[in-house]
Enzyme design. Structure first.
Site, PDB file in Angstrom:
ATOM      1  CG  HIS A  90      -0.281  -0.453   2.491  1.00  0.00           C
ATOM      2  ND1 HIS A  90      -0.425  -1.718   2.991  1.00  0.00           N
ATOM      3  CD2 HIS A  90       0.570   0.175   3.334  1.00  0.00           C
ATOM      4  CE1 HIS A  90       0.287  -1.851   4.100  1.00  0.00           C
ATOM      5  NE2 HIS A  90       0.907  -0.707   4.336  1.00  0.00           N
ATOM      6  NE  ARG A 122       9.494  -6.342   8.455  1.00  0.00           N
ATOM      7  CZ  ARG A 122       8.254  -5.847   8.404  1.00  0.00           C
ATOM      8  NH1 ARG A 122       7.906  -4.993   7.458  1.00  0.00           N
ATOM      9  NH2 ARG A 122       7.362  -6.204   9.303  1.00  0.00           N
ATOM     10  CG  ASP A 164       4.815  -4.021   5.577  1.00  0.00           C
ATOM     11  OD1 ASP A 164       5.065  -4.506   6.682  1.00  0.00           O
ATOM     12  OD2 ASP A 164       3.807  -3.330   5.332  1.00  0.00           O
ATOM     13  CD  GLU A 190       4.817  -8.090   8.264  1.00  0.00           C
ATOM     14  OE1 GLU A 190       4.276  -8.119   9.379  1.00  0.00           O
ATOM     15  OE2 GLU A 190       4.269  -7.570   7.282  1.00  0.00           O
TER      16      GLU A 190
HETATM   17  C1  GLC Z   1       3.254  -4.738   8.657  1.00  0.00           C
HETATM   18  C2  GLC Z   1       4.033  -3.932   9.662  1.00  0.00           C
HETATM   19  C3  GLC Z   1       3.083  -3.244  10.603  1.00  0.00           C
HETATM   20  C4  GLC Z   1       2.164  -2.358   9.801  1.00  0.00           C
HETATM   21  C5  GLC Z   1       1.472  -3.147   8.683  1.00  0.00           C
HETATM   22  C6  GLC Z   1       0.790  -2.251   7.716  1.00  0.00           C
HETATM   23  O1  GLC Z   1       2.556  -5.761   9.248  1.00  0.00           O
HETATM   24  O2  GLC Z   1       4.935  -4.753  10.344  1.00  0.00           O
HETATM   25  O3  GLC Z   1       3.762  -2.502  11.569  1.00  0.00           O
HETATM   26  O4  GLC Z   1       1.202  -1.776  10.632  1.00  0.00           O
HETATM   27  O5  GLC Z   1       2.395  -3.907   7.942  1.00  0.00           O
HETATM   28  O6  GLC Z   1       1.723  -1.601   6.918  1.00  0.00           O
END
Ligand code: GLC
Length: 650
Positions: free
Chosen positions: A184, A282, A284, A326
């Site tokens: 996003h 990383r 996300d 992640e």
């Molecule tokens: C990931 C991040 C988290 C964040 C989410 C939305 O899970 O680790 O901190 O709120 O993405 O970007």
């Protein structure tokens, strides 16, 4: 046949390359493109093949890779070649990471130089700097609502500062990890602004709808990530007069990967940071990359294809760079982010081991290892060239993401067991002195996750307040036990800043209007350097935790069996409080380490005879790698003190 089509398309693309690309020396680029083109083309075709402009998009994709290859600095191209040769380099036991916010840890990026000695003192050689890209103040989600992917937020410094830090890290043999928020953007990103202004081209970058018809259909099956602060998955944009998909916060607009332009833009950003010397990216929230009506819009097949494509393209331009997934999802889904039906990772080489993390906390609360054993046993086998990121705490909340089937098999009811865990870690349970907060409470489902620092969850905060020496002792042991498991399990241990000195919860976020409604900030404190200095004073809490972790790291680095070669076997101990596994050196299988953790608050023991039968300790004696203590195999049982661990080797 398909291969022929793919080859002739590659020829067409190469012929049509812009002169400024064609005239360059691109030797390795062409070799790698040739090797990966079939996969890239098939994936791109499977995702976007139905579009009339497919060929044009494909051309654009290859040009993007080529341009970034041209701007890739020579020293990074050299690293690429070295890592291609030694392609399992990251599986070594030598890597130990830490995640930190550069502002909280060192004021900003340039302040980091003076703090690297602290990391090196501990033995950390992989630094994950939490998001530093430009975000609107107050609407940043801790850096995960990006306004400009190529600009560093002025609060942290400049691109020059990052380049200088990357170079310092490289000289010290340390790896740099940065985030790319692929799912996003902020609603203030230029793409969002153009979409809001009515530009169709940019509205196609997001999921934008004129009325509630589609949003309502999506909502039928999409869960909520932040039910308290951002309920629902769509936000009304007043200026545009339309609904936008916002799975996380209202100001985080989900990107639409059904549009190849989005994929190519994000690939360009990935390669841009790769070219700034980032070793590991990383990625996300990767589970959310593809949205499909009628599904929960997580872990979709196409999300995996996007990641495979991203990886294959990165292999062409910057093959030395690794990806971390992640994906905080169910255990059997997490593993798929390495890629399926393969030997080597074909999506992300590294993934957060969220399952193991949650199981460890469960074992601390119950003092039993039934679910931990069961959950680890049921973890599907990992690929060979892929590794876990093992952690106890990070900047996010702790979710109870283990499988219901495993909870039932361990003898609990899933709903009440999860409720017990929330009660336990919020201190609402008889024998619990944990000081966590419930996060993301979902009134509809009754689910909740936990915020809180490692030390406060382990009971240290309450113990210090009560000045109770026994409880302080117990909390320190709990912290060290948890870290000992992540160091030995197999994979890269990732510490969280502050945890090596027992940092407690920090409730100052409550005074900040931009943070007070997100209690994850309770465990995102300013690093207290006076407290850190106490690590050098023998007998202090800081000293005891820090030296124990430093010692474990040093031992880990010297112990070949701790490299991650899928060389772990769970050992059944016939004791519901112990968790045990063996690690062996793949080059010398007789060199084994027996790892045992006692999650109970009383000492527990195990019989030696079955271990000897299994081939442990053939030499008549064995030693504890961390304390150096030696034991004789003539003893019948080995005692593991309360909340303690042993790493035993012949
Ligand atoms: C990931 C991040 C988290 C964040 C989410 C939305 O899970 O680790 O901190 O709120 O993405 O970007």
């Amino acid at each position: 046949m398909y291969e022929q089509v793919s080859h002739s398309l590659l020829n067409d693309i190469l012929i049509a390359l812009k002169p400024e690309i064609k005239n360059q020396k691109l030797q390795h680029f062409y070799t790698r493109l040739g090797a990966n083109f079939y996969a890239i083309h098939s994936l791109f075709c499977s995702l976007y093949g139905a579009r009339p402009d497919f060929k044009k998009q494909m051309q654009h994709l290859v040009e993007t890779m080529a341009k970034q290859y041209i701007s890739r600095p020579a020293y990074l191209k050299k690293t690429d070649l070295a890592r291609e040769k030694d392609h399992n380099w990251f599986l070594s036991q030598e890597w130990v990471g830490m995640a930190l916010y550069c502002d909280n840890f060192a004021d900003n990026l340039s302040g980091m130089h003076n703090k690297l000695h602290y990391l090196q003192d501990l033995g950390v050689n992989l630094v994950h700097i939490m998001p530093i890209a430009d975000c609107p103040e107050g609407k940043s989600d801790g850096g995960y609502a990006v306004r400009d992917f190529r600009k560093i937020d002025s609060r942290f410094g400049s691109l020059k500062d990052l380049d200088s830090l990357a170079s310092d890290l490289r000289k010290r043999g340390m790896l740099l990890t940065l985030d790319i928020v692929v799912n996003h953007t902020s609603d203030e990103h230029v793409w969002a602004k153009k979409a809001r202004a009515g530009e169709k081209e940019y509205q196609d970058y997001y999921f934008i709808f004129g009325d509630r018809q589609m949003p309502d259909m999506y909502e039928e099956t999409m869960p909520e990530v932040f039910p308290e602060t951002a309920p629902g998955n769509f936000t009304w944009d007043e200026e545009m007069g339309k609904w936008v998909m916002t799975v996380f916060n209202h100001y985080q607009w989900d990107l639409n990967y059904q549009n190849p332009a989005v994929f190519i833009e994000m690939l360009d950003i990935v390669l841009y940071w790769a070219n700034h010397g980032v070793d590991i990216l990383r990625l996300d929230a990767v589970a959310f990359l593809w949205k499909k009506l009628g599904s929960n819009c997580q872990n979709e097949r196409e999300a995996h294809q996007i990641l495979q494509l991203m990886k294959d393209c990165c292999q062409v331009t910057a093959p030395g760079v690794l990806f971390i997934a992640e994906a905080i999802v169910a255990p059997n889904e997490i593993i798929k982010y390495f890629g399926e039906d393969a030997i080597n990772a074909k999506e992300c080489e590294i993934a957060y081991n969220a399952t193991f993390m949650a199981l460890l906390w469960e074992a601390i609360a119950t003092k039993r290892t039934t679910l931990l054993n069961r959950g680890v046993r049921c973890l599907p086998d990992k690929l060979e060239r892929a590794t876990w990121l093992n952690y106890v705490r990070c900047h996010d909340d702790i979710g109870w993401g283990f499988s219901d089937v495993d909870i039932v098999a361990a003898g609990y009811d899933p709903q009440s067991h999860r409720r017990f865990l929330v009660d336990y870690y919020t201190g609402n349970y008889d024998d619990s002195i944990a000081r966590g907060l419930a996060f993301g409470i979902n009134k509809k489902t009754g689910d909740a996750r936990i915020s809180g620092s490692l030390a406060s969850l382990a009971g240290l905060e309450a113990a210090i307040e009560a000045n109770n020496q026994d409880e302080i002792e117990a909390a320190i042991k709990t912290i060290v036990l948890l870290q000992s498991m992540t160091m030995a399990f197999g994979g890269i241990p990732l510490l969280y800043y502050g945890d090596a000195i027992g940092t407690l919860n920090d409730d100052s976020y409550l005074n900040d209007a931009a943070k007070f409604d997100d209690n994850r900030w309770i465990h995102r404190p300013l690093m207290n350097w006076d407290k850190a200095a106490k690590r050098k004073q023998p007998g202090t809490i800081e000293n005891r935790i820090f030296t124990a972790i430093r010692n474990m790291i040093a031992v880990r680095k010297e112990t070949a069996a701790f490299a991650d070669r899928n060389n772990r076997e769970l050992i059944s101990m016939d004791n519901p409080h112990l968790f045990a596994f063996s690690r062996f050196d793949v080059l010398n299988a007789s060199s084994k380490v027996l790892v045992v953790g006692n999650f109970d608050i009383n000492p527990q023991s195990f019989e030696l005879a079955p271990m000897l039968k299994m081939g442990f300790f053939r030499n008549g004696s064995f030693k504890s790698l961390c304390s150096g203590e030696t034991f004789l195999t003539s003893v019948a049982t080995v005692e593991v003190p309360a909340r303690s661990f042993l790493w035993l080797q012949t």
